[in-house]
Design a protein around this motif. Structure first.
Motif, short mmCIF file in Angstrom:
data_model
loop_
_atom_site.label_atom_id
_atom_site.label_comp_id
_atom_site.label_asym_id
_atom_site.label_seq_id
_atom_site.Cartn_x
_atom_site.Cartn_y
_atom_site.Cartn_z
N LYS A 106 27.31 19.87 -35.46
CA LYS A 106 27.17 19.20 -34.17
C LYS A 106 27.03 17.69 -34.27
CE LYS A 106 24.22 19.20 -30.08
NZ LYS A 106 23.01 19.72 -29.46
N SER A 107 26.12 17.21 -35.12
CA SER A 107 25.84 15.78 -35.15
C SER A 107 25.41 15.32 -36.54
CB SER A 107 24.73 15.43 -34.15
OG SER A 107 23.52 16.06 -34.51
N MET A 108 25.47 14.00 -36.73
CA MET A 108 25.02 13.38 -37.97
C MET A 108 24.21 12.15 -37.61
SD MET A 108 24.91 13.47 -41.28
CE MET A 108 25.97 14.89 -41.46
N GLY A 109 23.09 11.98 -38.28
CA GLY A 109 22.23 10.83 -38.03
C GLY A 109 20.83 11.31 -37.75
N PRO A 110 20.01 10.43 -37.33
CA PRO A 110 20.28 9.05 -36.96
C PRO A 110 20.22 8.09 -38.14
CG PRO A 110 17.99 9.56 -36.54
CD PRO A 110 18.61 10.82 -37.08
N VAL A 111 20.79 6.91 -37.93
CA VAL A 111 20.61 5.78 -38.83
C VAL A 111 20.05 4.65 -37.98
CG1 VAL A 111 22.30 6.41 -40.57
CG2 VAL A 111 23.04 5.12 -38.58
N ARG A 112 19.15 3.87 -38.55
CA ARG A 112 18.42 2.86 -37.78
C ARG A 112 18.30 1.59 -38.60
NH1 ARG A 112 12.21 2.90 -36.83
NH2 ARG A 112 12.02 1.52 -35.06
N THR A 113 18.42 0.44 -37.92
CA THR A 113 18.26 -0.84 -38.60
C THR A 113 17.66 -1.86 -37.64
OG1 THR A 113 19.35 -2.45 -40.04
CG2 THR A 113 20.55 -1.79 -38.07
N LEU A 114 17.01 -2.85 -38.21
CA LEU A 114 16.47 -3.96 -37.43
C LEU A 114 17.61 -4.95 -37.21
CD1 LEU A 114 14.12 -5.42 -36.10
CD2 LEU A 114 13.57 -6.41 -38.31
N ALA A 115 18.07 -5.07 -35.98
CA ALA A 115 19.19 -5.95 -35.68
C ALA A 115 18.73 -7.26 -35.05
CB ALA A 115 20.17 -5.25 -34.73
N GLY A 116 17.66 -7.21 -34.27
CA GLY A 116 17.23 -8.42 -33.57
C GLY A 116 18.36 -8.90 -32.69
N SER A 117 18.76 -10.15 -32.87
CA SER A 117 19.88 -10.69 -32.09
C SER A 117 21.15 -10.79 -32.94
CB SER A 117 19.51 -12.07 -31.54
OG SER A 117 19.24 -12.95 -32.61
N ARG A 118 21.13 -10.20 -34.15
CA ARG A 118 22.31 -10.26 -35.02
C ARG A 118 23.39 -9.28 -34.56
NH1 ARG A 118 19.93 -9.07 -40.75
NH2 ARG A 118 18.71 -7.61 -39.53
N LYS A 119 24.62 -9.59 -34.93
CA LYS A 119 25.73 -8.69 -34.66
C LYS A 119 25.65 -7.52 -35.64
CE LYS A 119 28.85 -12.12 -32.80
NZ LYS A 119 30.17 -12.75 -32.91
N VAL A 120 26.22 -6.39 -35.23
CA VAL A 120 26.21 -5.19 -36.07
C VAL A 120 27.61 -4.60 -36.17
CG1 VAL A 120 23.81 -4.58 -35.59
CG2 VAL A 120 25.61 -3.68 -34.15
N TRP A 121 27.84 -3.84 -37.23
CA TRP A 121 29.08 -3.11 -37.45
C TRP A 121 28.71 -1.63 -37.46
CZ3 TRP A 121 33.68 -5.72 -39.54
CH2 TRP A 121 34.78 -4.88 -39.61
N ILE A 122 29.34 -0.85 -36.59
CA ILE A 122 29.03 0.57 -36.47
C ILE A 122 30.27 1.38 -36.80
CG2 ILE A 122 28.32 2.39 -34.87
CD1 ILE A 122 26.75 0.19 -33.38
#
Length: 131
Positions: free
Chosen positions: A97-113
């Motif tokens: 059904k699903s995979m995860g979760p994954v979590r990171t501290l992003a703050g105001s930074r850009k992220v790649w998902i």
């Protein structure tokens, strides 16, 4: 206070500080969290042919999970999130059904998902949340 007592107090303070630092920095080092789903407000859904990646925000943290479009068949799945300047947090394996979760501290930074289910995948990056 004697020198021995001061040394013991200082050692205890250093040990406590290191433990607290490891607790706070853990999400930045690529370790996936052990929770079963993401907390916070849903901010995005990235869809692809065989599934979708749901992105949640809680404070400065971003969390992502991959969901199969047609759950029930065990297949390879993955989800990853990388804040610019940090290592990617990746979780992959075989699931129904699903995979995860994954979590990171992003703050105001850009992220790649990124996310995948079977042969379908999505790679969405560098984006800032909220958009």
């Amino acid at each position: 206070m004697t020198h021995g007592a001061i040394r013991k107090a200082r050692a205890g303070f250093v040990l406590l500080s290191v433990a607290l630092l490891l607790l706070l920095v853990g999400p930045l080092t690529g370790d996936a969290q052990a929770a079963t789903r993401c907390a916070g407000r849903k901010v995005d859904t990235l869809t692809f042919s065989t599934g979708s990646v749901h992105v949640y925000r809680s404070g400065g943290f971003l969390c992502a999970m991959t969901y199969a479009k047609h759950p029930g068949t065990t297949r390879s799945m993955s989800v990853s999130i990388q804040a610019r300047g940090s290592r990617a947090v990746v979780k992959s394996g075989r699931a129904k059904k699903s995979m995860g979760p994954v979590r990171t501290l992003a703050g105001s930074r850009k992220v790649w998902i990124k996310g995948s289910v079977g042969g379908g995948k999505v790679s969405e990056g560098w984006i800032r949340y909220p958009r």
